[in-house]
Design a protein around this motif. Structure first.
Motif, short mmCIF file in Angstrom:
data_model
loop_
_atom_site.label_atom_id
_atom_site.label_comp_id
_atom_site.label_asym_id
_atom_site.label_seq_id
_atom_site.Cartn_x
_atom_site.Cartn_y
_atom_site.Cartn_z
N ILE A 229 0.86 -1.19 0.00
CA ILE A 229 0.00 0.00 0.00
C ILE A 229 0.89 1.23 0.00
CG2 ILE A 229 -1.70 1.29 1.36
CD1 ILE A 229 -2.87 -1.30 2.28
N PRO A 230 0.72 2.14 -0.96
CA PRO A 230 1.57 3.33 -1.00
C PRO A 230 1.13 4.37 0.02
CG PRO A 230 -0.09 3.49 -2.70
CD PRO A 230 -0.31 2.16 -2.01
N GLY A 231 1.94 5.38 0.19
CA GLY A 231 1.61 6.47 1.09
C GLY A 231 2.43 7.69 0.74
N SER A 232 2.41 8.66 1.64
CA SER A 232 3.17 9.89 1.38
C SER A 232 4.66 9.59 1.25
CB SER A 232 2.95 10.86 2.54
OG SER A 232 3.95 11.88 2.48
N ILE A 233 5.32 10.28 0.32
CA ILE A 233 6.77 10.11 0.16
C ILE A 233 7.51 10.68 1.37
CG2 ILE A 233 6.73 10.05 -2.35
CD1 ILE A 233 7.67 12.98 -2.34
N HIS A 242 7.14 1.60 -0.71
CA HIS A 242 7.56 2.18 -1.99
C HIS A 242 8.76 1.42 -2.56
CE1 HIS A 242 5.58 6.23 -0.69
NE2 HIS A 242 4.71 5.35 -1.13
N LYS A 246 8.86 -0.45 -6.18
CA LYS A 246 9.94 -0.25 -7.16
C LYS A 246 10.58 -1.59 -7.56
CE LYS A 246 11.40 4.35 -5.60
NZ LYS A 246 12.43 5.03 -4.78
N LEU A 251 1.20 -2.39 -6.49
CA LEU A 251 0.60 -1.30 -5.72
C LEU A 251 -0.88 -1.61 -5.56
CD1 LEU A 251 1.08 2.51 -6.35
CD2 LEU A 251 -1.18 1.52 -6.09
N GLU A 253 -4.67 -0.34 -3.86
CA GLU A 253 -5.44 0.73 -3.25
C GLU A 253 -6.70 0.19 -2.60
OE1 GLU A 253 -5.35 4.61 -5.73
OE2 GLU A 253 -5.61 2.96 -7.14
N ILE B 229 4.28 10.34 -8.43
CA ILE B 229 4.51 10.40 -6.98
C ILE B 229 3.32 9.77 -6.27
CG2 ILE B 229 4.80 11.95 -5.01
CD1 ILE B 229 6.33 13.83 -6.77
N PRO B 230 3.54 8.76 -5.42
CA PRO B 230 2.41 8.12 -4.74
C PRO B 230 1.93 8.96 -3.57
CG PRO B 230 4.45 7.19 -3.94
CD PRO B 230 4.84 8.21 -5.00
N GLY B 231 0.81 8.56 -3.02
CA GLY B 231 0.28 9.25 -1.85
C GLY B 231 -0.70 8.33 -1.14
N SER B 232 -1.45 8.91 -0.22
CA SER B 232 -2.42 8.11 0.52
C SER B 232 -3.46 7.50 -0.41
CB SER B 232 -3.13 8.98 1.55
OG SER B 232 -4.31 8.33 2.00
N ILE B 233 -3.85 6.24 -0.12
CA ILE B 233 -4.88 5.60 -0.93
C ILE B 233 -6.24 6.26 -0.70
CG2 ILE B 233 -3.72 3.38 -1.07
CD1 ILE B 233 -5.59 2.35 1.14
N HIS B 234 -6.33 7.13 0.29
CA HIS B 234 -7.60 7.80 0.57
C HIS B 234 -7.67 9.20 -0.07
CE1 HIS B 234 -8.33 4.50 3.23
NE2 HIS B 234 -7.20 4.75 3.86
N LYS B 239 -5.10 9.17 -6.73
CA LYS B 239 -5.63 8.03 -7.49
C LYS B 239 -5.11 7.99 -8.93
CE LYS B 239 -9.72 6.95 -4.75
NZ LYS B 239 -8.98 5.96 -3.95
N HIS B 242 -1.56 6.67 -8.76
CA HIS B 242 -1.54 5.23 -8.49
C HIS B 242 -1.96 4.45 -9.73
CE1 HIS B 242 -2.09 6.21 -3.94
NE2 HIS B 242 -0.85 6.34 -4.34
N TRP B 243 -2.94 4.97 -10.45
CA TRP B 243 -3.37 4.32 -11.69
C TRP B 243 -2.20 4.24 -12.67
CZ3 TRP B 243 -4.26 5.87 -16.88
CH2 TRP B 243 -5.01 4.96 -17.64
N GLU B 253 10.14 8.79 -5.38
CA GLU B 253 10.09 9.38 -4.05
C GLU B 253 11.02 10.58 -3.94
OE1 GLU B 253 9.63 6.23 -0.73
OE2 GLU B 253 11.11 5.45 -2.15
#
Lengths: 335, 335
Positions: A229-233, A242, A246, A251, A253, B229-234, B239, B242-243, B253
């Protein structure tokens, strides 16, 4: 010894010199010392309690997924619903010092995947592991905790209630003899059983260098899927996830992403993107397309529109999942 | 016409019937109407201002990267440092309604990548685009805004100051004639120039179905790298990123991730992970390894330790970037 003699019975009846010849020094010492009568007595006593059992490599209930790993434990101590070992399962692991958001995600994914029929495997640690067990316990598919201590001990003590729930409605599993305390060196070894039991491993939050990455690495070595599950860098607890993505981890969601990858859901990839109804010009183009593959030039002629207009609408339709781009410059209507 | 006649001069001297035969209805009408004297006068006047120029497909200063796309604009209006068109560049695009974190990331990535020598290309929109230009302007490599209006107009008005800075220290670029207002249909067309100018496109924050995904899709069609750049899935604005990662875009990152992929930084992949100094048992194993490839069994013999202990240490060393796993069950020391 199993390879050489075929069964534990045959090994016990073999000539000592034949057995000794097969063993390394540590195993020879153990062989010379003979069985530990105290431990055997303790195990026999422990087996009298309802729900307790021992599963060996030769048993029908030994998990098939684990046999297909390079180094399956010869003996598994089990407490709880042994039939869970025969079910499709997913490991969910991650940081002990998880964020509140990570804990919520672990619990929600575990519950959703449990309702979809996957038994949730984890390691009874604080943080993500405990959340995964809690989520899994809410479904009939339930949850399996693979621990690094003897099954007569609970580590960490904070998860005692959770361990009791798992013993009643899920399963506790260990390859370590009764009485084994929590030893640092046993944890990575235990991790290979977590990943080996499951069809895939989902990492929810993990720092770099963390044990969760070792579990994920072992899942890859065992030929299993790895999900992250991704998140903030800027979050240290997303860096491990992450790093895995890589390296080729999927990934994810949503629970649907995991199910799709495991072939448990037949939704087309585009479904997750589809959303807006097509606009008037999009509908016009879709109608002109029909459902057979068609090229851009033909579409432009049919609609008497320039290439840039048609290709822009095609891009939107593709992003929305209404059409698919085929090799050779062809497009096909999907919806 | 260029393909048929070889040059604009030859086309202008060709027989009208030969020209007409090549054209579709819209182009025939334009040909019959002849040149727009008012527009030409306006362009000649505009070209008198310092910094203004026109670049055509045949010019030496026409960007090489753009020629290698399926549909390069025949004419580019330019305002500012024309020499920026010859530099290596990266597109940074994303949501207009970006989060404060997304804006900070766009600006920081643009500045760092600018200092590494990449000119930052974007579309002068609010949000991520504007932040990318601001970051790029802080380096000598500066920034190029590709706009969808005539260069005598600024859209959106809010970015007037930024447009002035770009005209002075960066570059404004448009394929649309002077006087062209912001038309919705021109934006996706403009996006292909953003991705086509650059070696790769970095998407910072993007919703599903958004224009940034169209730009990224065009980058892929043009054979360029796509980074996200990834981020929160929420977060709805993650989105789209992530796609893209699911479709094969590179998760990034740090600016280093982009530079490494573009071959502008020779750091090994492990460098980003390496951190902790090796522990005592790790040092012992590293010393036993030497720098030649070695297999697990040999290591176990040398250190007189069981396989599970050695393989656990090897996993840690691999995660920390000190060793590399080679095909055939071999390991090699790197540090």
């Amino acid at each position: 010894m199993l390879t050489a003699f075929g069964s534990p019975g045959a090994a016990l009846q073999a000539r000592t010199s034949d057995v000794i010849a097969l063993l390394n020094q540590r195993a020879r010492d153990a062989w010379r010392l003979g069985p530990d009568a105290t431990l055997i007595g303790r195990v026999v006593e422990w087996l009298r309690s309802p729900g307790n059992s021992i599963v060996t490599l030769g048993d029908a209930s030994y998990p098939r997924a684990l046999i297909n790993t390079p180094d399956p434990p010869p003996v598994l101590y089990a407490k709880g619903r042994l039939e869970l070992l025969a079910r499709r399962s997913l490991a969910i692991v991650g940081a002990r010092s998880a964020t509140p958001g990570g804990v919520r995600d672990a619990e929600a994914f575990a519950e959703a995947l449990g309702h979809a029929g996957l038994t949730i495997v984890s390691g009874l640690a604080n943080g993500i592991d405990a959340a995964a067990h809690r989520g899994g316990l809410r479904s009939e598919a339930s949850s399996i905790a693979v621990v690094a201590t003897g099954l007569d001990k609970v580590y960490p003590a904070r998860n005692r209630d959770l361990a009791h729930q798992l013993a009643e409605r899920g399963l506790l599993l260990s390859e370590f003899p009764l009485g084994t305390p929590p030893l640092a060196s046993n944890f990575p070894r235990r991790n290979r059983v977590i990943s080996g039991l499951a069809q895939g491993t989902l990492v929810v939050e993990a720092a770099l260098h963390s044990g969760s990455l070792i579990t994920a690495r072992q899942a890859l070595d065992q030929g299993r899927e790895v999900f992250a599950i991704p998140g903030s860098i800027h979050s240290p607890l997303s860096k491990g996830c992450h790093w895995l993505i890589k390296q080729g981890a999927k990934l994810v969601e949503s629970a649907g992403d995991v199910l799709e990858e495991l072939g448990m859901q037949t939704a087309p990839a585009a479904a997750s993107v589809r959303g807006d109804p097509p606009s008037e010009e999009e509908v016009q183009l879709l109608e002109a397309m029909g459902f057979a593959p068609i090229d851009l030039d033909t579409l432009c002629e049919q609609l008497a529109s320039p290439v840039e207009v048609i290709s822009t609408i095609l891009l939107k339709l593709e992003l929305e999942g209404h059409i698919s781009r085929l090799p050779g410059g062809l497009f096909q209507r999907l919806t």
